[in-house]
Design a protein around this motif. Sequence first.
Motif: not given
Length: 493
Positions: A200-204, A247-253, A269-277
């Motif tokens: 659940p993150m949205v980046v510019s 459910d807008l958010g950063f996705a890894v497919l 794994r990659i979605a969790e890395a996105a969340w961590a940064m």
Amino acid sequence: MAEHWRIAIGQLSQETNHFNPVPTTEADFAASGILRGDAVLHGWGEARREVPGFLEVLRAAGHEAVPTLAAWCPAAGGPVSRAAFEALLGGLLDRLRAAGPVDGVLLALHGAMMLEDSDDAESEIIARVRAELPPGTPVGVSLDLHGHVTPAMLQPDVFFVAYREYPHIDMQETGERVARLMLDRLAGRRRPVMALAKRPMVVSPVGARTPDPPLSDLVALARAAEAAGEALHVGLFPVQPWLDVPDLGFAVLVTADGDAGRAQAVADRIAEAAWAMRNRFGHGLIPLEEAIRIGLAGPGTTVIGDGGDAPTGGSPADNPSVLRALLAAGADRHDRPILLTMSDPQAAAEAHAAGIGACRGFRLGHAHTPGEPVVAEAEVVTLHDGRFALRDGGATGSVIDHGPSAVLRIGALRIALRSAPGNEWDTNVYRSLGLEPSEAAAVFVKSPAHFRVAYGPLAARVVAADTPGPCAGNTARVPWTRVTRPLWPLDDV
């Protein structure tokens, strides 16, 4: 003798911005040219896009491309009307039925098309295409990495491959990757399966470019997973932020070869890395007034991103904030030209009626959005039909139609005035009208990030201004109401 496959080809793509008040109609698709039947095979000219990528691979391998319909909007816009959607998807499905048996289907979609009555056009497109096919027929789909990927899109016998680059310089290459995987699937060399993970993150988009950290760090993880054989393709989806949907958010497919469990592990794994940064993502925007000061003071050419009013993000491109701020700063008295654009069909029509050399008052801006236009005296110096081909990196060769266009001069200011919003990534936005960006003190481009590919080489410096509009790069300006909470950065999570 090698097998000969018949593979249907189609496209229906549009990127929606819920904060654009102008609905997208069939006429908006038609403005860029809807290709039907054999035109899908031959109507692309020099355009480097997804469907030409499909066709290149199939032709080289000696397989038959079966055309249906290709429709796309070169600029994002408001939600698509149900009538337009039914007309275009209906045309695609009619041709698919008439084509007879096919071995597979290749579709070029965006991933962030919304309808006036639906938040998930892509899942409907895929389901209705699949309903016309025998069970087990593979469907390969290309997606923009700003797509809003939903679980409903992940349907049996469907695989996805996303753009790897933002700015978007690999559209054709993405089409080629999809087509090659389709041939591997039909030959039995690969069994593509999908897995999705979201956070659940949205980046510019201003601060989420694939060549630059922090997004480049995630790109490296994605490519490493592919190189290790854990995945065939890893798609990163920072998402179109100007959607107001649950459910807008950063996705890894992830597309993997037969092992859904492995695909899910990579996606997680990659979605969790996105969340961590997440806190490393910023926008790097500066106030508009500061951007103008830099542009007026510095040697060489300053290129200034006006991302808040970007038509490729879904704005009508009619916000006069930049013009108003330039006039307030006295930029019209500068000793070198300053270039900016605006979409205003009424003002463009008045310029054409007045003719070259005419000096008259114009009301400029807010042709589609609420607000007060700028009233100014200007000279008409150029008239143009508004059609030109993109020349720089991205959808190179694609023909853009801005409608009747003109250049207005207000002292040092040169306003590239057009009737319709359209792609501004490219220097031909100005050069087609006789304006040379490299000779200007400052050049404003209505684009959050892609403009850097075309304008970066001629710029002494590039800055991104914190401008208002439906595509505000500063997420604090985005008026979401329907998104699922908590959502970073709205919430401290």
